[in-house]
Design an enzyme around this catalytic site. Structure first.
Site, PDB file in Angstrom:
ATOM      1  N   ARG A  35     -24.391  -9.567 -36.199  1.00 15.98           N
ATOM      2  CA  ARG A  35     -24.849  -9.477 -34.814  1.00 15.98           C
ATOM      3  C   ARG A  35     -26.356  -9.607 -34.720  1.00 15.98           C
ATOM      4  O   ARG A  35     -27.096  -9.147 -35.579  1.00 15.98           O
ATOM      5  CB  ARG A  35     -24.429  -8.135 -34.234  1.00 15.98           C
ATOM      6  CG  ARG A  35     -24.847  -7.961 -32.777  1.00 15.98           C
ATOM      7  CD  ARG A  35     -24.436  -6.620 -32.249  1.00 15.98           C
ATOM      8  NE  ARG A  35     -25.514  -5.653 -32.446  1.00 15.98           N
ATOM      9  CZ  ARG A  35     -25.515  -4.432 -31.935  1.00 15.98           C
ATOM     10  NH1 ARG A  35     -24.489  -4.011 -31.221  1.00 15.98           N
ATOM     11  NH2 ARG A  35     -26.510  -3.615 -32.144  1.00 15.98           N
ATOM     12  N   CYS A  44     -29.177  -8.635 -31.643  1.00 16.26           N
ATOM     13  CA  CYS A  44     -29.295  -7.934 -30.363  1.00 16.26           C
ATOM     14  C   CYS A  44     -30.761  -7.972 -29.976  1.00 16.26           C
ATOM     15  O   CYS A  44     -31.615  -7.460 -30.708  1.00 16.26           O
ATOM     16  CB  CYS A  44     -28.795  -6.498 -30.485  1.00 16.26           C
ATOM     17  SG  CYS A  44     -28.748  -5.626 -28.899  1.00 16.26           S
TER      18      CYS A  44
END
Length: 124
Positions: free
Chosen positions: A100, A102
């Site tokens: 991920r 972010c």
């Protein structure tokens, strides 16, 4: 290449598709927290994160995947102070812990607090 379209996630608000499936890989567009049934945006980061996750899940389902097939997400936050609350909701949905990124951004469409996009491998 197959276009993914579902009424279980908000319609695209620009010149793009909700998702694409190419050679068994499903790519979702960024999903903002708009309720597909009502067009409403919930209040607060937790409720918005929840709706964004549900919208990603709906696009993936239409493409023949589930959240457990996701191997990469990109998450956008309007305020990095929401990171902890966002993570708590995100962790309930993305239990396989995909890779991920972010990042905080200056603003998001419709003034929402978060947006999530995903890449997944199609189920066979």
């Amino acid at each position: 290449m197959k276009t993914i379209t579902t009424k279980n996630a908000p319609e695209a608000i620009g010149p793009y598709s909700q998702g694409y499936e190419i050679n068994g890989i499903v790519y979702t567009s960024g999903q903002i927290p708009v309720c597909p049934e009502t067009g409403e945006i919930p209040d607060g980061i937790r409720a918005q994160a929840e709706q964004s996750c549900k919208n990603v899940e709906a696009v993936l389902a239409e493409g023949g995947c589930g959240l457990d097939n996701v191997y990469k997400t990109t998450c956008f936050l309007a305020d990095m102070n929401d990171f902890t609350d966002f993570n708590e909701v995100y962790a309930k949905y993305f239990t396989s812990k995909p890779a991920r990124s972010c990042v905080a951004v200056k603003s998001l469409p419709k003034g929402v607090l978060c947006e999530i996009e995903a890449i997944a491998e199609k189920k066979y």
